[in-house]
Design a protein around this motif. Structure first.
Motif, mmCIF file in Angstrom:
data_model
loop_
_atom_site.group_PDB
_atom_site.id
_atom_site.type_symbol
_atom_site.label_atom_id
_atom_site.label_comp_id
_atom_site.label_asym_id
_atom_site.label_seq_id
_atom_site.Cartn_x
_atom_site.Cartn_y
_atom_site.Cartn_z
ATOM 1 N N LEU A 315 1.018 -1.407 0.087
ATOM 2 C CA LEU A 315 0.260 -0.005 -0.406
ATOM 3 C C LEU A 315 1.146 1.164 0.165
ATOM 4 O O LEU A 315 0.435 2.376 -0.551
ATOM 5 C CB LEU A 315 -1.564 0.218 0.883
ATOM 6 C CG LEU A 315 -1.886 -1.344 1.272
ATOM 7 C CD1 LEU A 315 -2.894 -1.085 1.941
ATOM 8 C CD2 LEU A 315 -3.251 -0.907 -0.442
ATOM 9 N N THR A 316 1.817 1.611 0.828
ATOM 10 C CA THR A 316 2.820 2.520 0.736
ATOM 11 C C THR A 316 2.745 2.781 -0.389
ATOM 12 O O THR A 316 3.357 3.565 -0.690
ATOM 13 C CB THR A 316 3.877 2.028 2.166
ATOM 14 O OG1 THR A 316 3.022 1.962 3.218
ATOM 15 C CG2 THR A 316 4.883 3.565 2.278
ATOM 16 N N ALA A 317 4.099 1.339 -1.186
ATOM 17 C CA ALA A 317 4.358 2.099 -2.503
ATOM 18 C C ALA A 317 3.550 2.151 -3.422
ATOM 19 O O ALA A 317 4.169 3.137 -3.717
ATOM 20 C CB ALA A 317 5.401 0.121 -2.701
ATOM 21 N N LEU A 318 2.342 1.756 -3.407
ATOM 22 C CA LEU A 318 1.447 2.408 -4.985
ATOM 23 C C LEU A 318 0.998 3.588 -4.715
ATOM 24 O O LEU A 318 1.120 4.619 -5.277
ATOM 25 C CB LEU A 318 -0.112 1.322 -4.338
ATOM 26 C CG LEU A 318 0.397 -0.380 -4.834
ATOM 27 C CD1 LEU A 318 -0.780 -0.860 -4.660
ATOM 28 C CD2 LEU A 318 0.572 -0.618 -6.544
ATOM 29 N N VAL A 319 1.063 4.196 -3.123
ATOM 30 C CA VAL A 319 0.609 5.736 -2.999
ATOM 31 C C VAL A 319 2.172 5.959 -2.980
ATOM 32 O O VAL A 319 2.104 7.373 -3.541
ATOM 33 C CB VAL A 319 -0.691 6.218 -0.950
ATOM 34 C CG1 VAL A 319 0.440 7.071 -1.050
ATOM 35 C CG2 VAL A 319 -0.987 4.918 -0.943
ATOM 36 N N GLY A 322 1.936 6.666 -7.383
ATOM 37 C CA GLY A 322 1.001 7.014 -7.772
ATOM 38 C C GLY A 322 0.300 6.403 -8.174
ATOM 39 O O GLY A 322 0.023 6.592 -9.175
ATOM 40 N N HIS A 323 0.312 4.842 -8.126
ATOM 41 C CA HIS A 323 -0.084 3.626 -8.805
ATOM 42 C C HIS A 323 -1.384 3.435 -8.196
ATOM 43 O O HIS A 323 -1.970 2.382 -7.455
ATOM 44 C CB HIS A 323 0.721 2.999 -8.475
ATOM 45 C CG HIS A 323 2.558 2.614 -9.382
ATOM 46 N ND1 HIS A 323 2.049 3.241 -10.511
ATOM 47 C CD2 HIS A 323 3.465 2.170 -8.815
ATOM 48 C CE1 HIS A 323 3.285 2.815 -10.303
ATOM 49 N NE2 HIS A 323 4.000 2.076 -10.141
ATOM 50 N N HIS A 324 -2.316 5.060 -8.069
ATOM 51 C CA HIS A 324 -3.767 4.441 -7.926
ATOM 52 C C HIS A 324 -4.391 3.020 -8.310
ATOM 53 O O HIS A 324 -5.905 3.186 -8.085
ATOM 54 C CB HIS A 324 -4.735 5.710 -8.287
ATOM 55 C CG HIS A 324 -3.571 6.837 -7.850
ATOM 56 N ND1 HIS A 324 -3.145 8.525 -8.010
ATOM 57 C CD2 HIS A 324 -3.295 6.899 -6.246
ATOM 58 C CE1 HIS A 324 -2.558 9.237 -7.489
ATOM 59 N NE2 HIS A 324 -2.455 7.969 -6.233
ATOM 60 N N GLU A 325 -4.028 2.673 -9.879
ATOM 61 C CA GLU A 325 -5.064 1.935 -10.586
ATOM 62 C C GLU A 325 -5.096 0.458 -9.856
ATOM 63 O O GLU A 325 -5.771 -0.318 -10.168
ATOM 64 C CB GLU A 325 -4.832 1.385 -11.890
ATOM 65 C CG GLU A 325 -3.398 1.119 -12.374
ATOM 66 C CD GLU A 325 -2.149 1.522 -12.153
ATOM 67 O OE1 GLU A 325 -1.086 1.814 -12.587
ATOM 68 O OE2 GLU A 325 -2.407 3.429 -11.895
ATOM 69 N N GLU A 326 -3.607 0.519 -9.079
ATOM 70 C CA GLU A 326 -3.427 -0.234 -8.613
ATOM 71 C C GLU A 326 -4.212 -0.659 -7.070
ATOM 72 O O GLU A 326 -4.301 -1.502 -5.951
ATOM 73 C CB GLU A 326 -1.781 -1.176 -8.390
ATOM 74 C CG GLU A 326 -1.386 -1.383 -9.716
ATOM 75 C CD GLU A 326 -2.126 -3.110 -10.656
ATOM 76 O OE1 GLU A 326 -2.606 -3.121 -9.756
ATOM 77 O OE2 GLU A 326 -2.451 -3.110 -11.863
ATOM 78 N N ASP A 359 -0.714 13.172 -3.161
ATOM 79 C CA ASP A 359 -1.454 11.490 -3.141
ATOM 80 C C ASP A 359 -1.677 10.910 -1.708
ATOM 81 O O ASP A 359 -3.140 10.146 -2.150
ATOM 82 C CB ASP A 359 0.226 10.779 -2.864
ATOM 83 C CG ASP A 359 0.547 11.470 -4.098
ATOM 84 O OD1 ASP A 359 0.050 11.320 -5.762
ATOM 85 O OD2 ASP A 359 2.819 11.424 -4.517
ATOM 86 N N ALA A 360 -2.115 11.388 -0.349
ATOM 87 C CA ALA A 360 -2.657 10.719 -0.176
ATOM 88 C C ALA A 360 -4.261 11.230 0.203
ATOM 89 O O ALA A 360 -5.405 10.176 0.459
ATOM 90 C CB ALA A 360 -2.128 10.784 1.862
ATOM 91 N N ASN A 361 -4.882 12.568 -0.358
ATOM 92 C CA ASN A 361 -5.493 12.329 -0.336
ATOM 93 C C ASN A 361 -6.794 11.670 -1.550
ATOM 94 O O ASN A 361 -7.602 11.319 -1.863
ATOM 95 C CB ASN A 361 -5.872 14.315 -1.098
ATOM 96 C CG ASN A 361 -7.466 14.585 -1.265
ATOM 97 O OD1 ASN A 361 -8.342 14.602 -0.077
ATOM 98 N ND2 ASN A 361 -7.645 15.050 -1.989
ATOM 99 N N ILE A 366 -9.830 6.567 -2.849
ATOM 100 C CA ILE A 366 -9.958 5.558 -3.821
ATOM 101 C C ILE A 366 -10.094 3.904 -2.608
ATOM 102 O O ILE A 366 -10.566 3.573 -2.676
ATOM 103 C CB ILE A 366 -8.556 4.972 -4.569
ATOM 104 C CG1 ILE A 366 -8.768 5.369 -5.355
ATOM 105 C CG2 ILE A 366 -8.722 3.238 -4.985
ATOM 106 C CD1 ILE A 366 -6.759 5.792 -6.214
ATOM 107 N N ALA A 367 -9.180 3.913 -1.364
ATOM 108 C CA ALA A 367 -9.594 3.427 0.130
ATOM 109 C C ALA A 367 -10.957 3.335 0.618
ATOM 110 O O ALA A 367 -11.508 1.901 0.612
ATOM 111 C CB ALA A 367 -8.542 3.908 1.287
ATOM 112 N N ALA A 368 -11.914 4.752 0.728
ATOM 113 C CA ALA A 368 -12.998 5.195 1.199
ATOM 114 C C ALA A 368 -14.266 4.131 0.209
ATOM 115 O O ALA A 368 -14.992 3.495 0.485
ATOM 116 C CB ALA A 368 -13.577 6.473 1.008
#
Length: 390
Positions: A315-319, A322-326, A359-361, A366-368
């Motif tokens: 999760l940390t690496a994806l954020v 910026g790999h938001h599609e994953e 990025d966190a925003n 996405i997480a919500a």
């Protein structure tokens, strides 16, 4: 020793304190006899076993080996004190145990004073003194209502347990502590926790998974201390999958891929993997194979980190990248691997500081959405998902 039927490799099942092996493991064993020859054993003074006194956990392990006889290798699964005996077998008879699934247990359980107090109470008033408090320790939310007959049978087993036998097991647990010896365990170990277990919380199982050289952790949602009875389908699947995992030093490329597919399905879910496989084209099929073999078969199966820790890293690496599609897929996978929604929130808050607020925003949004999806099934959100999801 109870022969519960089946053919195939030998699987030995161990009980929890105050239960009989047949009641605790019956439903789960029915789901395993198509793959294993299943046998189960009872503690002294429990079920059909005669009472004994003056023993420790190592003596119980020796008793299991004596009852089995011969020198056949076996797979082992045990709950609570049955899991403690499994750890002892791994240490004392490593040549006999091919793999072990240790459920709702620990390398040390409780504290000596508490066990001696309970032994004294049971010797004074019998196991009946435990009946009022036991459902809250044994059963996860709704289990007693969902399977009233089985909950009643488990409590009847406790009431029928010989007081001296129960007290003697308490005293064996008072002296049990194998924490310093976990690095000696050679066989692959799957530690299984119930997320509502107050007797042996998840941390105790994580201690095992992290302490042995080839360990991993699974956490069962809604389960307390008697996982084989509360979640027989899940436990049977975990045992069968773990026992069939090939030893790492003898794995072929095909075996690595097969193991990768098994882990990929456990983490992401069958529907997700089936959809990704079905949508693979001539262009993307080799990429799907690469993901399965190397990401899931070579990295996610390594014993050095449990799946929960690997989800935190992913999760940390994806954020960060910026790999938001994953990201939505791995948010759902993190929940499967034992992270709570609050822990995912804390992780994303930390990425706001170290990866950047924008990025966190996006990650929170996405997480919500991912965490709110009913049943945990993904809703396609990007054009990339059909080919790149891994």
């Amino acid at each position: 020793m109870h022969d519960l039927g089946g053919t195939g490799p030998l699987l030995v099942l161990g009980p929890s304190l105050g239960t009989s092996a047949r009641t605790l493991w019956g439903a789960c064993a029915e789901r395993l006899t198509d793959r294993f020859h299943v046998v189960a054993w009872d503690l002294p003074g429990h079920g059909d076993s005669p009472t004994a006194t003056g023993f420790d956990v190592a003596d119980l392990a020796r008793g299991v080996l004596a009852a089995l006889g011969g020198d056949e290798r076996f797979h082992y699964a045990g709950d609570s004190v049955g899991g403690a005996v499994g750890l002892q077998l791994l240490l004392d008879a490593p040549e006999r145990v091919a793999s072990a699934v240790l459920l709702c247990t620990g390398p040390r359980i409780g504290d000596p004073a508490g066990w001696h107090d309970r032994a004294a109470a049971v010797r004074s008033g019998g196991t009946a003194v435990l009946l009022d408090a036991t459902p809250g320790r044994w059963f996860g939310p709704g289990f007693a209502e969902r399977d009233e007959a089985l909950a009643k049978s488990l409590l009847e087993d406790l009431a029928a347990t010989d007081a001296e036998g129960y007290a003697a097991v308490c005293e064996a647990l008072a002296s049990y502590d194998v924490r310093p010896h976990l690095p000696r365990v050679a066989a692959p170990v799957l530690a299984v926790a119930g997320d509502h277990d107050v007797v042996t919380p998840t941390g105790a199982l994580r201690h095992i998974a992290d302490g042995v050289p080839h360990g991993r952790l699974a956490v069962l949602a809604g389960v307390a201390h008697l996982a084989p009875a509360e979640a027989p389908d899940d436990v049977a699947a975990l045992i069968a999958g773990h026992a069939s995992s090939p030893p790492r030093d003898t794995t072929t490329t095909a075996a690595v891929r097969a193991e990768g597919m098994r882990v990929r399905r456990e983490v992401l879910g069958d529907a997700h993997v089936d959809r990704a496989s079905a949508s693979a084209s001539e262009l993307t099929a080799d990429f799907q194979e690469l993901i399965t073999q190397y990401a899931w078969g070579s990295i996610w199966t390594r014993p050095g980190l449990d799946r929960r820790s690997r989800s935190i890293i992913a999760l940390t690496a994806l954020v960060a990248r910026g790999h938001h599609e994953e990201l939505a897929m791995h948010v759902r996978a993190a929940r499967t691997n034992g992270l709570t929604d609050d822990e995912i929130k804390e992780l994303l808050l930390q990425t706001a500081i170290y990866c950047g607020v924008p990025d966190a925003n996006t990650a929170f949004r996405i997480a919500a959405r991912a965490l709110a999806e009913p049943g945990g099934e993904p809703t396609p959100t990007t054009a990339h998902e059909p080919t790149s999801e891994n």
